[in-house]
Write a protein that holds these residues in place. Structure first.
Motif, PDB file in Angstrom:
ATOM      1  N   GLY A 211       0.777  -1.232   0.000  1.00 15.21           N
ATOM      2  CA  GLY A 211       0.000   0.000   0.000  1.00 15.21           C
ATOM      3  C   GLY A 211       0.808   1.281   0.000  1.00 15.21           C
ATOM      4  O   GLY A 211       0.255   2.360   0.227  1.00 15.21           O
ATOM      5  N   ILE A 212       2.121   1.189  -0.271  1.00 15.81           N
ATOM      6  CA  ILE A 212       2.977   2.369  -0.303  1.00 15.81           C
ATOM      7  C   ILE A 212       3.099   2.840  -1.756  1.00 15.81           C
ATOM      8  O   ILE A 212       3.411   2.033  -2.638  1.00 15.81           O
ATOM      9  CB  ILE A 212       4.386   2.057   0.245  1.00 15.81           C
ATOM     10  N   PRO A 213       2.875   4.120  -2.062  1.00 16.99           N
ATOM     11  CA  PRO A 213       3.076   4.601  -3.423  1.00 16.99           C
ATOM     12  C   PRO A 213       4.496   4.297  -3.899  1.00 16.99           C
ATOM     13  O   PRO A 213       5.465   4.601  -3.203  1.00 16.99           O
ATOM     14  CB  PRO A 213       2.842   6.108  -3.312  1.00 16.99           C
ATOM     15  N   ALA A 214       4.610   3.670  -5.054  1.00 20.27           N
ATOM     16  CA  ALA A 214       5.911   3.238  -5.564  1.00 20.27           C
ATOM     17  C   ALA A 214       6.019   3.565  -7.040  1.00 20.27           C
ATOM     18  O   ALA A 214       5.039   3.466  -7.781  1.00 20.27           O
ATOM     19  CB  ALA A 214       6.099   1.736  -5.341  1.00 20.27           C
ATOM     20  N   ALA A 215       7.231   3.925  -7.457  1.00 21.58           N
ATOM     21  CA  ALA A 215       7.438   4.302  -8.851  1.00 21.58           C
ATOM     22  C   ALA A 215       8.888   4.058  -9.236  1.00 21.58           C
ATOM     23  O   ALA A 215       9.790   4.137  -8.404  1.00 21.58           O
ATOM     24  CB  ALA A 215       7.086   5.776  -9.065  1.00 21.58           C
ATOM     25  N   GLY A 216       9.112   3.769 -10.527  1.00 23.36           N
ATOM     26  CA  GLY A 216      10.472   3.578 -11.010  1.00 23.36           C
ATOM     27  C   GLY A 216      10.499   2.963 -12.392  1.00 23.36           C
ATOM     28  O   GLY A 216       9.491   2.951 -13.114  1.00 23.36           O
ATOM     29  N   LEU A 217      11.653   2.434 -12.754  1.00 28.14           N
ATOM     30  CA  LEU A 217      11.908   1.915 -14.090  1.00 28.14           C
ATOM     31  C   LEU A 217      11.635   0.413 -14.159  1.00 28.14           C
ATOM     32  O   LEU A 217      11.826  -0.300 -13.175  1.00 28.14           O
ATOM     33  CB  LEU A 217      13.357   2.182 -14.482  1.00 28.14           C
ATOM     34  N   ALA A 218      11.232  -0.058 -15.347  1.00 30.11           N
ATOM     35  CA  ALA A 218      10.992  -1.491 -15.540  1.00 30.11           C
ATOM     36  C   ALA A 218      11.224  -1.851 -17.000  1.00 30.11           C
ATOM     37  O   ALA A 218      10.816  -1.116 -17.910  1.00 30.11           O
ATOM     38  CB  ALA A 218       9.573  -1.867 -15.126  1.00 30.11           C
ATOM     39  N   ASP A 219      11.866  -2.988 -17.223  1.00 31.35           N
ATOM     40  CA  ASP A 219      12.184  -3.453 -18.573  1.00 31.35           C
ATOM     41  C   ASP A 219      10.996  -4.210 -19.163  1.00 31.35           C
ATOM     42  O   ASP A 219      10.073  -4.612 -18.454  1.00 31.35           O
ATOM     43  CB  ASP A 219      13.422  -4.350 -18.519  1.00 31.35           C
ATOM     44  N   SER A 220      11.070  -4.439 -20.468  1.00 33.46           N
ATOM     45  CA  SER A 220       9.972  -5.113 -21.163  1.00 33.46           C
ATOM     46  C   SER A 220       9.878  -6.590 -20.819  1.00 33.46           C
ATOM     47  O   SER A 220       8.862  -7.226 -21.122  1.00 33.46           O
ATOM     48  CB  SER A 220      10.123  -4.939 -22.680  1.00 33.46           C
ATOM     49  N   ASN A 221      10.915  -7.163 -20.210  1.00 31.71           N
ATOM     50  CA  ASN A 221      10.834  -8.561 -19.783  1.00 31.71           C
ATOM     51  C   ASN A 221      10.506  -8.686 -18.296  1.00 31.71           C
ATOM     52  O   ASN A 221      10.644  -9.760 -17.716  1.00 31.71           O
ATOM     53  CB  ASN A 221      12.129  -9.315 -20.102  1.00 31.71           C
ATOM     54  N   GLY A 232      -3.467  -0.955 -10.176  1.00 31.83           N
ATOM     55  CA  GLY A 232      -3.508   0.136  -9.214  1.00 31.83           C
ATOM     56  C   GLY A 232      -2.632  -0.054  -7.999  1.00 31.83           C
ATOM     57  O   GLY A 232      -2.756   0.679  -7.017  1.00 31.83           O
ATOM     58  N   THR A 233      -1.713  -1.038  -8.057  1.00 37.42           N
ATOM     59  CA  THR A 233      -0.824  -1.300  -6.921  1.00 37.42           C
ATOM     60  C   THR A 233       0.423  -0.447  -6.979  1.00 37.42           C
ATOM     61  O   THR A 233       0.890   0.061  -5.946  1.00 37.42           O
ATOM     62  CB  THR A 233      -0.437  -2.790  -6.895  1.00 37.42           C
ATOM     63  N   VAL A 234       1.014  -0.285  -8.157  1.00 43.07           N
ATOM     64  CA  VAL A 234       2.186   0.563  -8.374  1.00 43.07           C
ATOM     65  C   VAL A 234       1.746   1.855  -9.049  1.00 43.07           C
ATOM     66  O   VAL A 234       0.903   1.832  -9.953  1.00 43.07           O
ATOM     67  CB  VAL A 234       3.239  -0.178  -9.225  1.00 43.07           C
ATOM     68  N   ALA A 235       2.312   2.976  -8.594  1.00 45.92           N
ATOM     69  CA  ALA A 235       1.879   4.276  -9.112  1.00 45.92           C
ATOM     70  C   ALA A 235       2.370   4.514 -10.535  1.00 45.92           C
ATOM     71  O   ALA A 235       1.594   4.918 -11.410  1.00 45.92           O
ATOM     72  CB  ALA A 235       2.370   5.385  -8.189  1.00 45.92           C
ATOM     73  N   VAL A 236       3.663   4.299 -10.789  1.00 46.80           N
ATOM     74  CA  VAL A 236       4.232   4.555 -12.115  1.00 46.80           C
ATOM     75  C   VAL A 236       5.300   3.511 -12.415  1.00 46.80           C
ATOM     76  O   VAL A 236       6.231   3.327 -11.633  1.00 46.80           O
ATOM     77  CB  VAL A 236       4.878   5.958 -12.222  1.00 46.80           C
ATOM     78  N   ALA A 237       5.159   2.841 -13.558  1.00 50.87           N
ATOM     79  CA  ALA A 237       6.197   1.952 -14.082  1.00 50.87           C
ATOM     80  C   ALA A 237       6.652   2.517 -15.423  1.00 50.87           C
ATOM     81  O   ALA A 237       5.854   2.651 -16.352  1.00 50.87           O
ATOM     82  CB  ALA A 237       5.660   0.532 -14.254  1.00 50.87           C
ATOM     83  N   VAL A 238       7.928   2.862 -15.512  1.00 51.47           N
ATOM     84  CA  VAL A 238       8.484   3.499 -16.714  1.00 51.47           C
ATOM     85  C   VAL A 238       9.107   2.431 -17.601  1.00 51.47           C
ATOM     86  O   VAL A 238      10.090   1.787 -17.197  1.00 51.47           O
ATOM     87  CB  VAL A 238       9.545   4.545 -16.329  1.00 51.47           C
TER      88      VAL A 238
END
Length: 267
Positions: A211-221, A232-238
C-alpha cells in the motif's frame, strides 16, 4: 532537455526503440513464467486477476509498446519511446507532489550496477526540497531463494539507495528481483512509513503490495510492475531497457527533475 531530445537519446542508447537489447524470446519467457506464478517473475506481487501469457502480452504491448502479435516468437522486440517519456512525465508529477508535502522517501534497487545513479539523483533532489530520506534496516540479514538454493544476503545502502549484498561472494551488491529487502526496510521504519518508494523490481512490487506509493523503471521482460500499475498497486512503471551503462540514465533523471521543478542533483 526537450521531449524530442530525450526521445532521440532513448533511441540512440537503445533504451527504447524498434530493437532494444531484450529479445522477444526473453520477453515471452518472462510473460509465461509470470502467468505460471514464478516467484522471480512475480517480484513480490500477488495479482488480483488471472494473467495468462496472452493477456500479459496485450498489456505489455499497451504499456511498453512490445510487438502485439503472439505469433512473433523470436528476434528483436521494441519499447515505444513515447510511452517511456509519458511515464517519465507521470513520475515527475509524483515527485512534484511528494516534494510539495515534504513526504519521506525510501529508495532501493535490484539493479545496483545500472540504476543506482538514477534513483540517487531523484532521492537527493527530493531531499534538497525538504523530503526526509529513509535508510532503515541497514545490515539486516535474510536468505533469498534462487535457482541455486537459498543464498545469504544483507541489506545495505549506497548513499541513499538500498542495495542487497551477497554474503558468499565478497559482499558485492547483487542483482535481485526479491521483495524481501523492501519488506525488511518498511518493517523497520520506526518514525512512520514513506510517502514514496523509488525503485525497480521487487522494490516496486513489494512496496506497492503493502500500500505504499511506488514508482520507477521497468524493462519489457519484467511484466510484474506493469501488471501492478494496471491493477492500481504501483503508481508509475516506466518502460525502458534496464541493462545499459549507468551514465545512460542521467538524461532521464535530469528530464524528470526538470519536469518536476526540482533542482538537479550534482554529484
Amino acid at each position: 532537455m526537450t521531449r524530442a531530445e530525450l526521445v532521440a537519446h532513448l533511441l540512440h542508447r537503445k533504451l527504447a526503440g524498434p530493437a532494444v537489447p531484450t529479445s522477444r524470446q526473453q520477453n515471452l519467457r518472462s510473460y509465461r513464467l509470470f502467468g505460471q506464478g514464478d516467484p522471480a517473475a512475480l517480484m513480490g506481487l500477488d495479482p488480483e486477476l488471472r494473467w495468462g501469457p496472452g493477456t500479459v502480452l496485450e498489456l505489455m504491448a499497451e504499456r511498453c509498446g512490445v510487438r502485439p502479435e503472439f505469433s512473433y516468437r523470436q528476434g528483436p522486440d521494441r519499447i515505444d519511446p513515447e510511452l517511456t517519456v509519458d511515464a517519465l512525465d507521470r513520475l515527475a508529477g509524483l515527485l512534484r507532489a511528494t516534494a510539495r508535502r515534504r513526504g519521506a522517501v525510501l529508495a532501493g534497487t535490484g539493479h545496483p550496477g545500472r540504476l543506482t545513479g538514477f534513483h540517487t539523483a531523484l532521492a537527493r533532489a527530493l531531499e534538497a526540497a525538504g523530503c526526509p530520506l529513509l535508510t532503515p534496516a541497514r545490515g539486516a540479514r535474510f536468505h533469498e531463494p534462487t535457482p541455486g538454493g537459498r543464498l545469504p544476503r544483507t541489506l545495505d545502502y549506497l548513499g541513499p539507495v538500498a542495495v542487497v549484498r551477497g554474503l558468499d561472494d565478497g559482499r558485492a551488491p547483487v542483482h535481485t528481483h526479491s521483495a524481501q529487502p523492501v519488506r525488511l526496510a518498511l518493517a523497520e521504519c520506526r518514525e512512520g512509513l514513506p510517502a514514496l518508494v523509488l525503485g525497480d523490481h521487487g522494490w516496486l512490487c513489494g512496496a506497492g503490495r503493502l500500500g505504499i506509493p511506488a514508482a520507477g523503471l521497468a524493462d519489457s521482460n519484467d511484466p510484474a510492475p506493469f501488471v501492478a500499475e494496471a491493477e492500481g498497486t504501483v503508481a508509475v512503471a516506466v518502460p525502458v531497457d534496464d541493462g545499459a551503462y549507468p551514465a545512460c540514465y542521467k538524461p532521464l533523471s535530469d528530464y524528470v527533475l526538470q519536469q518536476a521543478d526540482l533542482a538537479p542533483y550534482k554529484d
